[in-house]
Design a protein around this motif. Structure first.
Motif, PDB file in Angstrom:
ATOM      1  N   THR A   1      -1.046   6.291  -3.119  1.00 36.51           N
ATOM      2  CA  THR A   1      -0.896   6.457  -1.669  1.00 36.51           C
ATOM      3  C   THR A   1       0.218   7.438  -1.338  1.00 36.51           C
ATOM      4  O   THR A   1       0.068   8.293  -0.452  1.00 36.51           O
ATOM      5  N   LEU A   2       1.339   7.323  -2.035  1.00 37.17           N
ATOM      6  CA  LEU A   2       2.454   8.247  -1.787  1.00 37.17           C
ATOM      7  C   LEU A   2       2.049   9.686  -2.058  1.00 37.17           C
ATOM      8  O   LEU A   2       2.390  10.593  -1.291  1.00 37.17           O
ATOM      9  N   LYS A   3       1.319   9.905  -3.144  1.00 37.27           N
ATOM     10  CA  LYS A   3       0.887  11.265  -3.478  1.00 37.27           C
ATOM     11  C   LYS A   3      -0.072  11.804  -2.425  1.00 37.27           C
ATOM     12  O   LYS A   3       0.057  12.944  -1.957  1.00 37.27           O
ATOM     13  N   LEU A   4      -1.048  10.969  -2.038  1.00 39.48           N
ATOM     14  CA  LEU A   4      -2.031  11.414  -1.048  1.00 39.48           C
ATOM     15  C   LEU A   4      -1.371  11.707   0.292  1.00 39.48           C
ATOM     16  O   LEU A   4      -1.604  12.763   0.905  1.00 39.48           O
ATOM     17  N   VAL A   5      -0.538  10.774   0.771  1.00 44.31           N
ATOM     18  CA  VAL A   5       0.103  10.951   2.078  1.00 44.31           C
ATOM     19  C   VAL A   5       1.047  12.148   2.074  1.00 44.31           C
ATOM     20  O   VAL A   5       1.073  12.943   3.020  1.00 44.31           O
TER      21      VAL A   5
ATOM     22  N   VAL B   1       6.712  -0.388  15.456  1.00 40.71           N
ATOM     23  CA  VAL B   1       6.605   0.116  14.088  1.00 40.71           C
ATOM     24  C   VAL B   1       7.408  -0.712  13.090  1.00 40.71           C
ATOM     25  O   VAL B   1       7.082  -0.731  11.891  1.00 40.71           O
ATOM     26  N   LYS B   2       8.475  -1.377  13.500  1.00 42.32           N
ATOM     27  CA  LYS B   2       9.323  -2.242  12.673  1.00 42.32           C
ATOM     28  C   LYS B   2      10.261  -1.410  11.786  1.00 42.32           C
ATOM     29  O   LYS B   2       9.889  -0.367  11.250  1.00 42.32           O
ATOM     30  N   ASP B   3      11.475  -1.936  11.618  1.00 42.08           N
ATOM     31  CA  ASP B   3      12.510  -1.230  10.865  1.00 42.08           C
ATOM     32  C   ASP B   3      12.173  -1.085   9.387  1.00 42.08           C
ATOM     33  O   ASP B   3      12.501  -0.081   8.759  1.00 42.08           O
ATOM     34  N   TRP B   4      11.512  -2.090   8.810  1.00 45.78           N
ATOM     35  CA  TRP B   4      11.239  -1.999   7.370  1.00 45.78           C
ATOM     36  C   TRP B   4      10.258  -0.887   7.049  1.00 45.78           C
ATOM     37  O   TRP B   4      10.313  -0.289   5.951  1.00 45.78           O
ATOM     38  N   ARG B   5       9.361  -0.554   7.964  1.00 44.96           N
ATOM     39  CA  ARG B   5       8.461   0.585   7.741  1.00 44.96           C
ATOM     40  C   ARG B   5       9.232   1.902   7.817  1.00 44.96           C
ATOM     41  O   ARG B   5       8.961   2.833   7.047  1.00 44.96           O
ATOM     42  N   ILE B   6      10.178   1.970   8.730  1.00 46.67           N
ATOM     43  CA  ILE B   6      11.003   3.175   8.820  1.00 46.67           C
ATOM     44  C   ILE B   6      11.870   3.306   7.564  1.00 46.67           C
ATOM     45  O   ILE B   6      12.061   4.411   7.034  1.00 46.67           O
ATOM     46  N   ASP B   7      12.384   2.192   7.058  1.00 44.85           N
ATOM     47  CA  ASP B   7      13.147   2.224   5.804  1.00 44.85           C
ATOM     48  C   ASP B   7      12.281   2.733   4.663  1.00 44.85           C
ATOM     49  O   ASP B   7      12.730   3.534   3.828  1.00 44.85           O
ATOM     50  N   LEU B   8      11.038   2.294   4.625  1.00 43.13           N
ATOM     51  CA  LEU B   8      10.123   2.728   3.569  1.00 43.13           C
ATOM     52  C   LEU B   8       9.819   4.218   3.676  1.00 43.13           C
ATOM     53  O   LEU B   8       9.769   4.934   2.670  1.00 43.13           O
TER      54      LEU B   8
ATOM     55  N   LEU C   1       0.824  -1.208   0.000  1.00 46.40           N
ATOM     56  CA  LEU C   1       0.000   0.000   0.000  1.00 46.40           C
ATOM     57  C   LEU C   1       0.859   1.259   0.000  1.00 46.40           C
ATOM     58  O   LEU C   1       0.622   2.195  -0.773  1.00 46.40           O
ATOM     59  N   LEU C   2       1.858   1.299   0.873  1.00 42.46           N
ATOM     60  CA  LEU C   2       2.678   2.505   0.991  1.00 42.46           C
ATOM     61  C   LEU C   2       3.554   2.728  -0.239  1.00 42.46           C
ATOM     62  O   LEU C   2       4.057   3.835  -0.437  1.00 42.46           O
ATOM     63  N   SER C   3       3.761   1.706  -1.056  1.00 44.99           N
ATOM     64  CA  SER C   3       4.617   1.837  -2.233  1.00 44.99           C
ATOM     65  C   SER C   3       3.870   2.304  -3.476  1.00 44.99           C
ATOM     66  O   SER C   3       4.509   2.657  -4.475  1.00 44.99           O
ATOM     67  N   THR C   4       2.554   2.312  -3.445  1.00 44.99           N
ATOM     68  CA  THR C   4       1.792   2.725  -4.617  1.00 44.99           C
ATOM     69  C   THR C   4       1.866   4.233  -4.803  1.00 44.99           C
ATOM     70  O   THR C   4       1.961   4.996  -3.838  1.00 44.99           O
ATOM     71  N   LYS C   5       1.808   4.659  -6.077  1.00 39.35           N
ATOM     72  CA  LYS C   5       1.929   6.084  -6.389  1.00 39.35           C
ATOM     73  C   LYS C   5       0.770   6.895  -5.811  1.00 39.35           C
ATOM     74  O   LYS C   5       0.960   8.004  -5.322  1.00 39.35           O
TER      75      LYS C   5
END
Length: 276
Positions: free
Chosen positions: A154-158, A221-228, A148-152
């Motif tokens: 979602t990124l634009k909206l957020v 929160v997990k490290d991979w979310r922070i990386d993202l 979800l967070l990688s889609t264009k």
């Protein structure tokens, strides 16, 4: 003859009830308190009431004062001063109506930031904030998974909503609370991005800020979310904040880039240099 027998039985039954009722109750009272056996019937009745039902003052004294559960729960809020500009920020899970009331009264909260999807029905929070005179800011985020967070979209909206939120917090002095459902995944990603855009120029400093606000969010929160957030969301926010050089030359009345944007640019350049 049958009538006389029936009448005799009825009278006998009434007499048995009259004789057995008080006697049985008196015997029970005498077993509870031997002093009652020496009293008259009238005194015995008053003594039994005192023995069974304590005075109101004694009953109230037995009940310790208990604060409402919601009031006790909001005591765990920890605000990070000057998290974004002059505004303070804290993190939590989805509040209830009583939580909002105590947040305003006890912690002087002025703004609620809700990161919930429309399917989670966040409009009741908006309505309650309006009743209490609190500002409400909505980031319609459906979750914090990688797809979800990688889609264009979602990124634009957020990024658009975060840019607007940054401007609001930087231009006023708020005491804001950011939450999603559990206050962990979406809350962690968004708060991390906000801090990275606001002078917390390293990953470690931003994570330390999250830890001060809410340990549970920091741990979950997990490290991979922070990386993202570091690799995708933060650059998208910078792209929304940074005006192009051509726009500056074409529009001389446009104000210069605010310090907040310059801090974000420096942070992103540092991240890129470290990776290369």
């Amino acid at each position: 003859r049958s009538c006389r027998i029936r009448r005799f039985l009825e009278v006998s039954l009434i007499q048995c009830r009259q004789n057995s009722g008080p006697a049985s109750s008196n015997s029970r009272m005498e077993m509870q308190d031997p002093k009652i056996s020496t009293l008259s019937d009238k005194e015995r009745l008053g003594a039994s009431k005192q023995a069974v039902i304590p005075p109101n003052s004694e009953r109230k004294a037995r009940r310790p004062f208990r604060r409402p559960k919601a009031e006790k729960q909001v005591e765990e809020l920890n605000f990070l001063p000057n998290a974004v500009g002059s505004s303070s920020l804290t993190l939590w899970h989805r509040p209830k109506v009583q939580h909002l009331i105590h947040m305003k009264e006890k912690h002087k909260v002025t703004m609620i930031i809700t990161a919930l999807a429309d399917r989670e029905k966040p409009n009741w929070i908006r309505d309650e904030c309006k009743k209490l005179g609190l500002k409400w800011f909505h980031i319609p985020l459906n979750g914090a998974n990688k797809t979800l967070l990688s889609t264009k979209g979602t990124l634009k909206l957020v990024s658009e909503r975060l840019v607007e939120l940054l401007k609001v917090l930087a231009s006023s002095k708020e005491r804001a609370l950011l939450h999603c459902a559990a206050g962990i995944h979406r809350t962690g990603v968004l708060s991390y991005t906000l801090l990275r855009c606001s002078g917390f120029n390293t990953r470690e400093k931003a994570m330390e800020g999250i830890k001060k606000m809410r340990q549970h969010t920091h741990d979950g929160v997990k490290d991979w979310r922070i990386d993202l957030a570091e690799e995708m969301i933060l650059p998208a926010v910078v792209a929304q904040l940074e005006p192009s050089s051509e726009a500056h030359s074409d529009n001389l009345d446009q104000p210069p880039t605010p310090p907040l944007v310059k801090d974000v640019e420096n942070n992103v350049e540092t991240v890129k240099a470290r990776k290369s």
